[in-house]
Design a protein around this motif. Structure first.
Motif, short mmCIF file in Angstrom:
data_model
loop_
_atom_site.label_atom_id
_atom_site.label_comp_id
_atom_site.label_asym_id
_atom_site.label_seq_id
_atom_site.Cartn_x
_atom_site.Cartn_y
_atom_site.Cartn_z
N ASN A 101 16.42 11.69 2.11
CA ASN A 101 16.75 10.28 2.08
C ASN A 101 15.57 9.46 2.62
O ASN A 101 14.94 9.81 3.62
CB ASN A 101 18.01 9.99 2.92
N GLY A 102 15.25 8.40 1.93
CA GLY A 102 14.13 7.57 2.37
C GLY A 102 12.80 7.95 1.78
O GLY A 102 11.76 7.57 2.31
N GLN A 103 12.79 8.70 0.68
CA GLN A 103 11.50 9.07 0.08
C GLN A 103 10.72 7.85 -0.37
O GLN A 103 9.49 7.88 -0.43
CB GLN A 103 11.72 10.02 -1.10
N GLU A 104 11.44 6.76 -0.67
CA GLU A 104 10.76 5.53 -1.06
C GLU A 104 9.88 4.98 0.05
O GLU A 104 8.97 4.19 -0.18
CB GLU A 104 11.78 4.46 -1.48
N ALA A 105 10.18 5.40 1.29
CA ALA A 105 9.41 4.91 2.45
C ALA A 105 8.15 5.73 2.70
O ALA A 105 7.36 5.38 3.58
CB ALA A 105 10.29 4.93 3.69
N LEU A 106 7.93 6.81 1.94
CA LEU A 106 6.78 7.68 2.20
C LEU A 106 5.46 6.92 2.10
O LEU A 106 4.62 7.00 3.00
CB LEU A 106 6.78 8.85 1.20
N PHE A 107 5.28 6.20 1.01
CA PHE A 107 4.01 5.51 0.82
C PHE A 107 3.79 4.41 1.85
O PHE A 107 2.71 4.32 2.44
CB PHE A 107 3.91 4.95 -0.60
N PRO A 108 4.78 3.53 2.11
CA PRO A 108 4.58 2.53 3.17
C PRO A 108 4.29 3.18 4.53
O PRO A 108 3.48 2.68 5.30
CB PRO A 108 5.90 1.76 3.20
N MET A 109 4.97 4.32 4.82
CA MET A 109 4.72 5.01 6.09
C MET A 109 3.30 5.54 6.14
O MET A 109 2.62 5.44 7.17
CB MET A 109 5.73 6.14 6.27
N LEU A 110 2.83 6.13 5.04
CA LEU A 110 1.46 6.63 5.01
C LEU A 110 0.47 5.49 5.20
O LEU A 110 -0.49 5.61 5.98
CB LEU A 110 1.19 7.33 3.67
N ALA A 111 0.71 4.36 4.50
CA ALA A 111 -0.17 3.21 4.64
C ALA A 111 -0.17 2.68 6.07
O ALA A 111 -1.22 2.33 6.63
CB ALA A 111 0.25 2.11 3.67
N LEU A 112 1.01 2.67 6.70
CA LEU A 112 1.11 2.18 8.08
C LEU A 112 0.39 3.11 9.03
O LEU A 112 -0.31 2.67 9.95
CB LEU A 112 2.59 2.07 8.47
N ILE A 113 0.54 4.42 8.82
CA ILE A 113 -0.15 5.39 9.68
C ILE A 113 -1.66 5.24 9.53
O ILE A 113 -2.40 5.20 10.53
CB ILE A 113 0.29 6.82 9.32
N LEU A 114 -2.15 5.16 8.29
CA LEU A 114 -3.58 5.00 8.07
C LEU A 114 -4.10 3.71 8.68
O LEU A 114 -5.18 3.69 9.28
CB LEU A 114 -3.88 5.03 6.57
N PHE A 115 -3.33 2.63 8.54
CA PHE A 115 -3.75 1.35 9.12
C PHE A 115 -3.79 1.44 10.64
O PHE A 115 -4.72 0.92 11.28
CB PHE A 115 -2.80 0.24 8.68
N SER A 116 -2.80 2.10 11.25
CA SER A 116 -2.77 2.25 12.70
C SER A 116 -3.97 3.07 13.19
O SER A 116 -4.62 2.72 14.19
CB SER A 116 -1.46 2.91 13.14
N VAL A 117 -4.26 4.16 12.48
CA VAL A 117 -5.42 4.98 12.83
C VAL A 117 -6.70 4.18 12.67
O VAL A 117 -7.61 4.25 13.51
CB VAL A 117 -5.46 6.25 11.96
N LEU A 118 -6.77 3.38 11.60
CA LEU A 118 -7.95 2.55 11.36
C LEU A 118 -8.17 1.57 12.51
O LEU A 118 -9.30 1.41 13.00
CB LEU A 118 -7.77 1.79 10.05
#
Length: 470
Positions: A101-118
């Motif tokens: 459940n919530g697979q639609e959130a995978l890409f936003p989560m990845l983008a958020l993680i990458l942005f946070s790391v950046l």
């Protein structure tokens, strides 16, 4: 995960599409353990007028349960069996294909993680600059910032333009691999301009300094850049003409070339940025020693214009420091005697310093070193013998293109220093910087090779799995 827990409490999967609505009596759903999950099939009419049937599974308690459904219609029936796991966080996933459940959130989560790391990496990079901590790790940090920033932009633009939204780990993995392949394509205009500029600067250099292999580093790097892009293009054009067995090799070669180019691009631009910033850094006026890095001297034992620039920069800083703080600094001219030199570089620098009005007792000569690493290693020794604190208050003076690498070499002998940048002729800088960049790559060749081997091994396995699945 918190977003999935709050928003996506239901595991949803499209199980059937039909132009006619089916009676609820023709739909059955069975749950083996009703205490773990509940399940039902919901009908939604889409914009095209067709009816979509979604299996909706909701969590109740931790455990595992089987779900079976059957949808009857004219001409047959649609049925399936699924194993659902409910975790302690009340999130759900399908045990066979690992859909959750919530697979639609995978890409936003990845983008958020990458942005946070950046953001974290950018803050770390700024802190390193403010503290004058110019090192190999700073160049790596800058390379990661460039790659993550470029990847984020490429991913967002790609998903918008292609109307593509990854909703599984395999799709995310494919997207990340494709981003690495697109990176050098997106940056190709800048890289080709750089390659041409390096070639032009080499022509300019040769006209002033004469022809020689040491004056061709910029042109050679430009040729490598153009050659890399040519290799990627040739493999891409040949891919459609190969047989089935050779497809994997062409795909592997294209991804490998792309990622190697991507890696070298990020390291090159990051090193360029670090090199420029290292020349812009202004050390505090509390230095006790100023190491002057030697280079070739003239036949009569006098400093060359390049070496004079380093000495003059050290003198200018020392005088500025005395005016600002009232503190003098000792000069440490560092450089041994080459086979074609009448005196040591250190002695040549000492004589020039004395001519400029520097008292001899303010000069500590180091005349045994034969390269930059030894400059720092042996200067550290003579400073220690002089009674100085080698852990702080030391500067070094060198030409602008050499400052950043000077920092990295000083760190190899555990010497904390701050660089003073002497200017050089504009046509000399690009070729000299390329030489320093190649030297930095060579010094850290083990780390570069290990990283590239790991990346290439992953890409080869990915390409092979992709070919097998297709």
């Amino acid at each position: 995960m918190g977003y999935i827990y709050v928003v996506f409490q239901t595991f949803t999967q499209l199980v059937h599409e039909t132009p006619e609505k089916i009676s609820p009596s023709e739909i059955t759903v069975e749950v083996s353990d009703p205490g773990v999950i509940s399940a039902e099939i919901e009908c939604v009419q889409d914009s095209g007028g067709e009816y979509d049937y979604y299996l909706q599974v909701r969590p109740i308690s931790t455990g595992r349960s089987n779900v079976s459904y059957m949808i009857k219609e004219d001409g047959g029936a649609v049925s399936n069996h699924m194993k659902i796991v409910c975790t302690e966080l009340k999130t759900l996933y399908e045990d066979d294909e690992l859909m959750f459940n919530g697979q639609e959130a995978l890409f936003p989560m990845l983008a958020l993680i990458l942005f946070s790391v950046l953001v974290c990496f950018v803050i770390s990079f700024i802190i390193k600059f403010r503290e004058g901590d110019f090192s190999y790790s700073m160049a790596v940090l800058g390379g990661l910032i460039l790659y993550i920033l470029g990847s984020l932009l490429i991913m967002i633009i790609y998903c918008i333009s292609e109307r593509f939204w990854p909703t599984s780990f395999s799709m995310l993995n494919a997207l990340l691999v494709e981003v690495g392949m697109l990176f050098p394509i997106v940056t190709s205009p800048a890289m080709l301009i750089l390659a041409i500029a390096l070639g032009v600067s080499n022509i300019w250099l040769i006209r002033h300094e004469g022809f020689g292999l040491h004056n061709l580093f910029g042109a050679l790097l430009g040729a490598v850049i153009i050659g890399g892009y040519t290799a990627i293009l040739v493999v891409f054009l040949q891919a459609g003409q190969l047989d089935y067995v050779a497809i994997w090799l062409s795909l592997a070669m294209m991804t490998t070339f792309s990622y190697v180019m991507c890696y070298l691009e990020c390291m090159l631009f990051s090193t360029m940025i670090c090199a420029v910033l290292s020349t812009r850094y202004r050390p505090s006026y509390d230095k006790e020693y100023i190491i002057i890095l030697g280079c070739a001297i003239r036949c009569d034992g006098t400093p060359t214009p390049l070496l004079k620039g380093r000495i003059d920069r050290a003198i200018a800083f020392e005088r500025e420091q005395f005016m600002k703080s009232g503190r003098h600094a000792y000069f440490v001219p560092s450089g041994g005697q080459g086979s074609d030199e009448v005196i040591s570089e250190a002695e040549s620098m000492k004589r020039y310093l004395v001519e400029q009005g520097i008292p001899e007792e303010q000069i500590i000569k180091e005349d045994k070193s034969v390269n930059t690493l030894q400059n720092f290693e042996f200067s550290k020794k003579v400073i220690g013998e002089h009674g100085g604190d080698i852990k702080k208050c030391i500067a070094f003076s060198t030409t602008n293109y050499h400052v950043f690498r000077g920092y990295t070499l000083a760190q190899r002998v555990s010497l904390r220093v701050h660089g003073l940048s002497a200017k050089t002729k504009p046509y000399f800088y690009p070729n000299a910087f390329v030489r320093e960049f190649i030297g930095l790559l060579y010094e850290q060749k083990g780390k570069h090779i290990l990283f590239l081997v790991l990346v290439i091994a992953y890409l080869l396995m990915y390409d092979l799995a992709l070919l097998v699945l297709q």
